[in-house]
Design a protein around this motif. Structure first.
Motif, PDB file in Angstrom:
ATOM      1  N   LEU A   1       0.844  -1.192   0.000  1.00 37.91           N
ATOM      2  CA  LEU A   1       0.000   0.000   0.000  1.00 37.91           C
ATOM      3  C   LEU A   1       0.880   1.243   0.000  1.00 37.91           C
ATOM      4  N   VAL A   2       0.507   2.253  -0.790  1.00 40.49           N
ATOM      5  CA  VAL A   2       1.182   3.555  -0.759  1.00 40.49           C
ATOM      6  C   VAL A   2       0.182   4.570  -0.223  1.00 40.49           C
ATOM      7  N   VAL A   3       0.581   5.299   0.830  1.00 38.46           N
ATOM      8  CA  VAL A   3      -0.281   6.308   1.441  1.00 38.46           C
ATOM      9  C   VAL A   3       0.422   7.658   1.334  1.00 38.46           C
ATOM     10  N   TRP A   4      -0.288   8.643   0.817  1.00 32.70           N
ATOM     11  CA  TRP A   4       0.245   9.988   0.622  1.00 32.70           C
ATOM     12  C   TRP A   4      -0.327  10.912   1.698  1.00 32.70           C
ATOM     13  N   ILE A   5       0.571  11.622   2.395  1.00 31.64           N
ATOM     14  CA  ILE A   5       0.175  12.536   3.461  1.00 31.64           C
ATOM     15  C   ILE A   5       0.518  13.967   3.038  1.00 31.64           C
ATOM     16  N   LEU A   6      -0.407  14.901   3.268  1.00 32.56           N
ATOM     17  CA  LEU A   6      -0.157  16.319   3.004  1.00 32.56           C
ATOM     18  C   LEU A   6      -0.408  17.115   4.281  1.00 32.56           C
ATOM     19  N   HIS A   7       0.531  17.993   4.612  1.00 36.69           N
ATOM     20  CA  HIS A   7       0.375  18.822   5.811  1.00 36.69           C
ATOM     21  C   HIS A   7      -0.413  20.077   5.470  1.00 36.69           C
ATOM     22  N   THR A   8      -1.397  20.401   6.307  1.00 36.80           N
ATOM     23  CA  THR A   8      -2.223  21.586   6.077  1.00 36.80           C
ATOM     24  C   THR A   8      -2.305  22.435   7.341  1.00 36.80           C
ATOM     25  N   GLU A   9      -2.342  23.733   7.135  1.00 34.04           N
ATOM     26  CA  GLU A   9      -2.543  24.690   8.224  1.00 34.04           C
ATOM     27  C   GLU A   9      -3.617  25.676   7.766  1.00 34.04           C
ATOM     28  N   PRO A  10      -4.874  25.237   7.772  1.00 34.11           N
ATOM     29  CA  PRO A  10      -5.964  26.074   7.246  1.00 34.11           C
ATOM     30  C   PRO A  10      -6.072  27.408   7.983  1.00 34.11           C
ATOM     31  N   GLY A  11      -6.358  28.447   7.217  1.00 35.02           N
ATOM     32  CA  GLY A  11      -6.607  29.756   7.799  1.00 35.02           C
ATOM     33  C   GLY A  11      -5.377  30.549   8.189  1.00 35.02           C
ATOM     34  N   THR A  12      -4.179  30.020   7.910  1.00 35.65           N
ATOM     35  CA  THR A  12      -2.955  30.718   8.314  1.00 35.65           C
ATOM     36  C   THR A  12      -2.454  31.696   7.255  1.00 35.65           C
ATOM     37  N   GLY A  13      -2.886  31.493   6.014  1.00 34.55           N
ATOM     38  CA  GLY A  13      -2.404  32.353   4.943  1.00 34.55           C
ATOM     39  C   GLY A  13      -0.985  32.054   4.509  1.00 34.55           C
ATOM     40  N   GLY A  14      -0.388  30.987   5.044  1.00 36.02           N
ATOM     41  CA  GLY A  14       0.989  30.627   4.709  1.00 36.02           C
ATOM     42  C   GLY A  14       1.068  29.540   3.650  1.00 36.02           C
ATOM     43  N   ALA A  15       2.268  29.009   3.478  1.00 31.63           N
ATOM     44  CA  ALA A  15       2.514  28.020   2.425  1.00 31.63           C
ATOM     45  C   ALA A  15       1.740  26.724   2.637  1.00 31.63           C
ATOM     46  N   PHE A  16       1.294  26.468   3.880  1.00 31.77           N
ATOM     47  CA  PHE A  16       0.569  25.230   4.181  1.00 31.77           C
ATOM     48  C   PHE A  16      -0.945  25.443   4.293  1.00 31.77           C
ATOM     49  N   ASP A  17      -1.381  26.642   3.996  1.00 28.56           N
ATOM     50  CA  ASP A  17      -2.821  26.936   3.963  1.00 28.56           C
ATOM     51  C   ASP A  17      -3.354  26.454   2.617  1.00 28.56           C
ATOM     52  N   PRO A  18      -4.285  25.494   2.607  1.00 28.57           N
ATOM     53  CA  PRO A  18      -4.794  24.980   1.330  1.00 28.57           C
ATOM     54  C   PRO A  18      -5.320  26.080   0.404  1.00 28.57           C
ATOM     55  N   ALA A  19      -5.801  27.173   0.974  1.00 29.45           N
ATOM     56  CA  ALA A  19      -6.336  28.256   0.159  1.00 29.45           C
ATOM     57  C   ALA A  19      -5.270  28.929  -0.701  1.00 29.45           C
ATOM     58  N   GLU A  20      -3.996  28.771  -0.320  1.00 26.07           N
ATOM     59  CA  GLU A  20      -2.901  29.404  -1.067  1.00 26.07           C
ATOM     60  C   GLU A  20      -2.477  28.587  -2.289  1.00 26.07           C
ATOM     61  N   GLY A  21      -2.927  27.329  -2.376  1.00 25.56           N
ATOM     62  CA  GLY A  21      -2.685  26.525  -3.572  1.00 25.56           C
ATOM     63  C   GLY A  21      -1.409  25.710  -3.600  1.00 25.56           C
ATOM     64  N   HIS A  22      -0.656  25.697  -2.505  1.00 25.14           N
ATOM     65  CA  HIS A  22       0.623  24.972  -2.506  1.00 25.14           C
ATOM     66  C   HIS A  22       0.523  23.597  -1.845  1.00 25.14           C
ATOM     67  N   VAL A  23      -0.603  23.288  -1.234  1.00 21.79           N
ATOM     68  CA  VAL A  23      -0.761  21.999  -0.555  1.00 21.79           C
ATOM     69  C   VAL A  23      -1.147  20.951  -1.593  1.00 21.79           C
ATOM     70  N   ARG A  24      -0.130  20.558  -2.359  1.00 24.59           N
ATOM     71  CA  ARG A  24      -0.287  19.514  -3.370  1.00 24.59           C
ATOM     72  C   ARG A  24       1.060  18.835  -3.538  1.00 24.59           C
ATOM     73  N   LEU A  25       1.037  17.611  -4.018  1.00 23.83           N
ATOM     74  CA  LEU A  25       2.278  16.868  -4.177  1.00 23.83           C
ATOM     75  C   LEU A  25       3.225  17.584  -5.129  1.00 23.83           C
ATOM     76  N   ILE A  26       4.520  17.471  -4.847  1.00 23.38           N
ATOM     77  CA  ILE A  26       5.530  18.049  -5.719  1.00 23.38           C
ATOM     78  C   ILE A  26       5.382  17.460  -7.116  1.00 23.38           C
ATOM     79  N   GLU A  27       5.602  18.309  -8.105  1.00 20.85           N
ATOM     80  CA  GLU A  27       5.485  17.883  -9.502  1.00 20.85           C
ATOM     81  C   GLU A  27       6.284  16.608  -9.741  1.00 20.85           C
ATOM     82  N   GLY A  28       5.651  15.650 -10.412  1.00 20.30           N
ATOM     83  CA  GLY A  28       6.309  14.373 -10.684  1.00 20.30           C
ATOM     84  C   GLY A  28       5.812  13.246  -9.805  1.00 20.30           C
ATOM     85  N   LEU A  29       5.060  13.580  -8.761  1.00 19.33           N
ATOM     86  CA  LEU A  29       4.481  12.561  -7.885  1.00 19.33           C
ATOM     87  C   LEU A  29       2.984  12.456  -8.170  1.00 19.33           C
ATOM     88  N   THR A  30       2.530  11.244  -8.436  1.00 18.35           N
ATOM     89  CA  THR A  30       1.122  11.044  -8.774  1.00 18.35           C
ATOM     90  C   THR A  30       0.586   9.790  -8.099  1.00 18.35           C
TER      91      THR A  30
END
Length: 199
Positions: A46-75
């Protein structure tokens, strides 16, 4: 059915938009993780993918900022879980343990970002929960770690100039010392995902 799961922790664009990414020890972390993923899939793990989120912070880990996604090349492949967490370890704020229990998983292989933070913390919790854990340091990445008295807004140049700053190599070594024989078995990429000659 395999009892092993590869856990890919926080290999996400959030880190690449931060200034300290230029000092990361493994800028090719996606390639390293892909080696583990290919080997895991070949074995039926099994492969499990984990993403760190900090909702509402306005930072790089806030999903609203668009960066909480796997690095290009990982699918993720069809059926591979993608789980969002809000704590350092991958268990406390997720259904990861339930998912692993349902699949009969007993061994975890840990990879991701950052070596000494979310990867090490997940490893310690997993061990305490009764899993056999393999830590693939070469498939983790981190950046220089400033002394705790360094101001939060210190520049990368200031961090690197401070003799108290720990280099990624030192961080990785200390993590291995802390985990080995207590919380995990340390393995290399070649041991877990050997490169096939002629492939």
């Amino acid at each position: 059915m395999s009892q092993t799961a590869l856990i890919v922790i926080d290999v996400q664009e959030s880190f690449r938009v931060r200034p300290n990414w230029s000092a990361v020890d493994h800028p090719d972390i996606a390639d390293r993780v892909n080696r583990l993923v290919a080997a895991a899939r070949d074995r039926g793990d099994l492969v499990v993918w984990i993403l760190h989120t900090e909702p509402g912070t306005g930072g790089a880990f806030d999903p609203a900022e668009g960066h909480v996604r796997l690095i290009e090349g990982l699918t993720p492949a069809a059926g591979e879980p993608v789980i969002a967490k809000t704590s350092h370890n991958a268990f406390t704020t997720t259904n990861l343990q339930q998912l692993l229990t349902q699949r009969g998983i007993r061994e975890l292989v840990i990879s991701g970002i950052r070596t000494e933070q979310c990867c090490e913390t997940t490893t310690r919790v997993a061990s305490d929960l009764g899993y056999d854990v393999v830590f693939v340091t070469e498939a983790t990445a981190t950046t220089p770690l400033p002394h705790w008295t360094m101001p939060a807004d210190a520049t990368l140049e200031e961090i690197l100039a401070d003799p108290r700053t720990l280099s990624p190599a030192v961080i990785a070594e200390r993590t291995e010392y802390a985990l080995a024989g207590r919380f995990a078995t340390i393995r290399t990429l070649d041991e877990i995902a050997p490169v096939l000659v002629g492939s």
